[in-house]
Write a protein that holds these residues in place. Sequence first.
Motif, PDB file in Angstrom:
ATOM      1  N   ASN A  36       0.819  -1.211   0.000  1.00  0.00           N
ATOM      2  CA  ASN A  36       0.000   0.000   0.000  1.00  0.00           C
ATOM      3  C   ASN A  36       0.853   1.261   0.000  1.00  0.00           C
ATOM      4  O   ASN A  36       0.500   2.253  -0.652  1.00  0.00           O
ATOM      5  N   PHE A  37       1.972   1.242   0.724  1.00  0.00           N
ATOM      6  CA  PHE A  37       2.894   2.385   0.659  1.00  0.00           C
ATOM      7  C   PHE A  37       3.376   2.573  -0.776  1.00  0.00           C
ATOM      8  O   PHE A  37       3.372   3.685  -1.295  1.00  0.00           O
ATOM      9  N   LEU A  38       3.803   1.480  -1.416  1.00  0.00           N
ATOM     10  CA  LEU A  38       4.293   1.569  -2.793  1.00  0.00           C
ATOM     11  C   LEU A  38       3.204   2.064  -3.740  1.00  0.00           C
ATOM     12  O   LEU A  38       3.465   2.876  -4.627  1.00  0.00           O
ATOM     13  N   ARG A  39       2.008   1.588  -3.562  1.00  0.00           N
ATOM     14  CA  ARG A  39       0.907   1.925  -4.458  1.00  0.00           C
ATOM     15  C   ARG A  39       0.384   3.337  -4.234  1.00  0.00           C
ATOM     16  O   ARG A  39       0.109   4.062  -5.195  1.00  0.00           O
ATOM     17  N   ASP A  40       0.257   3.740  -2.972  1.00  0.00           N
ATOM     18  CA  ASP A  40      -0.493   4.957  -2.648  1.00  0.00           C
ATOM     19  C   ASP A  40       0.351   6.155  -2.218  1.00  0.00           C
ATOM     20  O   ASP A  40      -0.142   7.279  -2.255  1.00  0.00           O
ATOM     21  N   GLN A  41       1.586   5.943  -1.777  1.00  0.00           N
ATOM     22  CA  GLN A  41       2.327   7.052  -1.193  1.00  0.00           C
ATOM     23  C   GLN A  41       3.704   7.314  -1.795  1.00  0.00           C
ATOM     24  O   GLN A  41       4.140   8.452  -1.823  1.00  0.00           O
ATOM     25  N   VAL A  42       4.411   6.267  -2.208  1.00  0.00           N
ATOM     26  CA  VAL A  42       5.736   6.473  -2.778  1.00  0.00           C
ATOM     27  C   VAL A  42       5.569   7.237  -4.090  1.00  0.00           C
ATOM     28  O   VAL A  42       4.795   6.837  -4.956  1.00  0.00           O
ATOM     29  N   ALA A  43       6.302   8.357  -4.219  1.00  0.00           N
ATOM     30  CA  ALA A  43       6.120   9.244  -5.366  1.00  0.00           C
ATOM     31  C   ALA A  43       7.430   9.460  -6.117  1.00  0.00           C
ATOM     32  O   ALA A  43       8.521   9.257  -5.572  1.00  0.00           O
ATOM     33  N   LEU A  44       7.296   9.894  -7.350  1.00  0.00           N
ATOM     34  CA  LEU A  44       8.440  10.198  -8.192  1.00  0.00           C
ATOM     35  C   LEU A  44       9.355  11.199  -7.488  1.00  0.00           C
ATOM     36  O   LEU A  44       8.890  12.220  -6.971  1.00  0.00           O
ATOM     37  N   GLY A  45      10.637  10.884  -7.436  1.00  0.00           N
ATOM     38  CA  GLY A  45      11.611  11.774  -6.809  1.00  0.00           C
ATOM     39  C   GLY A  45      11.812  11.556  -5.324  1.00  0.00           C
ATOM     40  O   GLY A  45      12.721  12.149  -4.735  1.00  0.00           O
ATOM     41  N   ASP A  46      10.973  10.738  -4.694  1.00  0.00           N
ATOM     42  CA  ASP A  46      11.172  10.444  -3.272  1.00  0.00           C
ATOM     43  C   ASP A  46      12.550   9.818  -3.071  1.00  0.00           C
ATOM     44  O   ASP A  46      13.047   9.092  -3.936  1.00  0.00           O
ATOM     45  N   LEU A  47      13.132  10.094  -1.902  1.00  0.00           N
ATOM     46  CA  LEU A  47      14.438   9.538  -1.568  1.00  0.00           C
ATOM     47  C   LEU A  47      14.281   8.372  -0.602  1.00  0.00           C
ATOM     48  O   LEU A  47      13.370   8.364   0.232  1.00  0.00           O
ATOM     49  N   VAL A  48      15.184   7.402  -0.745  1.00  0.00           N
ATOM     50  CA  VAL A  48      15.062   6.133  -0.033  1.00  0.00           C
ATOM     51  C   VAL A  48      16.407   5.770   0.605  1.00  0.00           C
ATOM     52  O   VAL A  48      17.435   5.769  -0.074  1.00  0.00           O
ATOM     53  N   PHE A  49      16.369   5.469   1.899  1.00  0.00           N
ATOM     54  CA  PHE A  49      17.516   4.821   2.516  1.00  0.00           C
ATOM     55  C   PHE A  49      17.447   3.349   2.139  1.00  0.00           C
ATOM     56  O   PHE A  49      16.402   2.712   2.314  1.00  0.00           O
ATOM     57  N   ILE A  50      18.554   2.802   1.646  1.00  0.00           N
ATOM     58  CA  ILE A  50      18.647   1.371   1.410  1.00  0.00           C
ATOM     59  C   ILE A  50      19.243   0.755   2.673  1.00  0.00           C
ATOM     60  O   ILE A  50      20.286   1.198   3.163  1.00  0.00           O
ATOM     61  N   TYR A  51      18.560  -0.249   3.179  1.00  0.00           N
ATOM     62  CA  TYR A  51      18.903  -0.864   4.459  1.00  0.00           C
ATOM     63  C   TYR A  51      19.176  -2.346   4.247  1.00  0.00           C
ATOM     64  O   TYR A  51      18.340  -3.050   3.694  1.00  0.00           O
ATOM     65  N   HIS A  52      20.348  -2.807   4.647  1.00  0.00           N
ATOM     66  CA  HIS A  52      20.657  -4.233   4.580  1.00  0.00           C
ATOM     67  C   HIS A  52      20.152  -4.910   5.841  1.00  0.00           C
ATOM     68  O   HIS A  52      20.495  -4.501   6.950  1.00  0.00           O
ATOM     69  N   SER A  53      19.349  -5.949   5.664  1.00  0.00           N
ATOM     70  CA  SER A  53      18.794  -6.704   6.789  1.00  0.00           C
ATOM     71  C   SER A  53      19.218  -8.170   6.669  1.00  0.00           C
ATOM     72  O   SER A  53      19.767  -8.588   5.653  1.00  0.00           O
ATOM     73  N   SER A  54      18.927  -8.925   7.708  1.00  0.00           N
ATOM     74  CA  SER A  54      19.233 -10.361   7.719  1.00  0.00           C
ATOM     75  C   SER A  54      20.682 -10.627   7.320  1.00  0.00           C
ATOM     76  O   SER A  54      20.957 -11.456   6.454  1.00  0.00           O
ATOM     77  N   CYS A  55      21.578  -9.893   7.945  1.00  0.00           N
ATOM     78  CA  CYS A  55      23.001 -10.040   7.650  1.00  0.00           C
ATOM     79  C   CYS A  55      23.801  -9.807   8.932  1.00  0.00           C
ATOM     80  O   CYS A  55      23.219  -9.477   9.973  1.00  0.00           O
ATOM     81  N   LYS A  56      25.118  -9.958   8.841  1.00  0.00           N
ATOM     82  CA  LYS A  56      25.969  -9.839  10.024  1.00  0.00           C
ATOM     83  C   LYS A  56      25.815  -8.483  10.711  1.00  0.00           C
ATOM     84  O   LYS A  56      25.739  -8.405  11.932  1.00  0.00           O
ATOM     85  N   GLN A  57      25.793  -7.402   9.920  1.00  0.00           N
ATOM     86  CA  GLN A  57      25.638  -6.067  10.501  1.00  0.00           C
ATOM     87  C   GLN A  57      24.528  -5.313   9.752  1.00  0.00           C
ATOM     88  O   GLN A  57      24.788  -4.636   8.764  1.00  0.00           O
ATOM     89  N   PRO A  58      23.280  -5.418  10.215  1.00  0.00           N
ATOM     90  CA  PRO A  58      22.199  -4.698   9.558  1.00  0.00           C
ATOM     91  C   PRO A  58      22.373  -3.188   9.742  1.00  0.00           C
ATOM     92  O   PRO A  58      22.853  -2.732  10.775  1.00  0.00           O
ATOM     93  N   GLY A  59      21.969  -2.456   8.707  1.00  0.00           N
ATOM     94  CA  GLY A  59      22.043  -1.007   8.812  1.00  0.00           C
ATOM     95  C   GLY A  59      21.781  -0.316   7.489  1.00  0.00           C
ATOM     96  O   GLY A  59      21.627  -0.957   6.448  1.00  0.00           O
ATOM     97  N   ILE A  60      21.743   1.006   7.549  1.00  0.00           N
ATOM     98  CA  ILE A  60      21.557   1.838   6.359  1.00  0.00           C
ATOM     99  C   ILE A  60      22.878   1.865   5.603  1.00  0.00           C
ATOM    100  O   ILE A  60      23.933   2.156   6.178  1.00  0.00           O
ATOM    101  N   VAL A  61      22.823   1.575   4.298  1.00  0.00           N
ATOM    102  CA  VAL A  61      24.041   1.460   3.502  1.00  0.00           C
ATOM    103  C   VAL A  61      24.070   2.362   2.277  1.00  0.00           C
ATOM    104  O   VAL A  61      25.090   2.437   1.588  1.00  0.00           O
ATOM    105  N   GLY A  62      22.963   3.025   1.971  1.00  0.00           N
ATOM    106  CA  GLY A  62      22.962   3.871   0.788  1.00  0.00           C
ATOM    107  C   GLY A  62      21.676   4.634   0.607  1.00  0.00           C
ATOM    108  O   GLY A  62      20.753   4.540   1.420  1.00  0.00           O
ATOM    109  N   ILE A  63      21.656   5.389  -0.481  1.00  0.00           N
ATOM    110  CA  ILE A  63      20.510   6.225  -0.827  1.00  0.00           C
ATOM    111  C   ILE A  63      20.146   5.973  -2.286  1.00  0.00           C
ATOM    112  O   ILE A  63      21.026   5.846  -3.147  1.00  0.00           O
ATOM    113  N   ALA A  64      18.853   5.905  -2.538  1.00  0.00           N
ATOM    114  CA  ALA A  64      18.333   5.757  -3.895  1.00  0.00           C
ATOM    115  C   ALA A  64      17.202   6.769  -4.081  1.00  0.00           C
ATOM    116  O   ALA A  64      16.725   7.370  -3.122  1.00  0.00           O
ATOM    117  N   LYS A  65      16.793   6.919  -5.330  1.00  0.00           N
ATOM    118  CA  LYS A  65      15.694   7.824  -5.661  1.00  0.00           C
ATOM    119  C   LYS A  65      14.666   7.068  -6.489  1.00  0.00           C
ATOM    120  O   LYS A  65      15.027   6.254  -7.354  1.00  0.00           O
TER     121      LYS A  65
END
Length: 155
Positions: A36-65
């Motif tokens: 529902n977030f993807l369908r109704d709220q995520v918009a063109l140009g929004d910025l995204v933290f890329i987060y690695h999960s299920s790994c030795k050290q989970p955390g924010i690792v980058g930015i995407a648009k």
Amino acid sequence: MHYWLFKTEPDEFSIDDLKAKNDEIWDGIRNYQARNFLRDQVALGDLVFIYHSSCKQPGIVGIAKVIKTAFADPSQFDAQSKYFDAKATPDNPRWISVTLEFVEKLRIIPLTKLKADQQLADMHLVQKGSRLSIQPVRESEWQYILDKYTSNSLK
């Protein structure tokens, strides 16, 4: 503009994979609230933290648009895909994708640091039981993380 955190398992698709491809469909989301977030709220140009999960050290690792919004996730129609959904049809898709463009790789910001930071106590990511793969990030949280933990040019 909105801000988001998208989780991924780095052995499936990492920030380095996104950097190598430059842009990629964000598919395989099979949670209704995340959809529902993807369908109704995520918009063109929004910025995204890329987060690695299920790994030795989970955390924010980058930015995407976000460069393409809300379209039917093609994997739901592919019988060979682990994300296949027999109930989905092209006329009535059940799952949504967006396309992300690589912006920047960050030095990992570990979940342990984020959880220990009192300024981020209300962030969805650090809430007990928070497992959602697509999460909104408040603008104040986004700016605080960039200011405190990165030398990012998007400040």
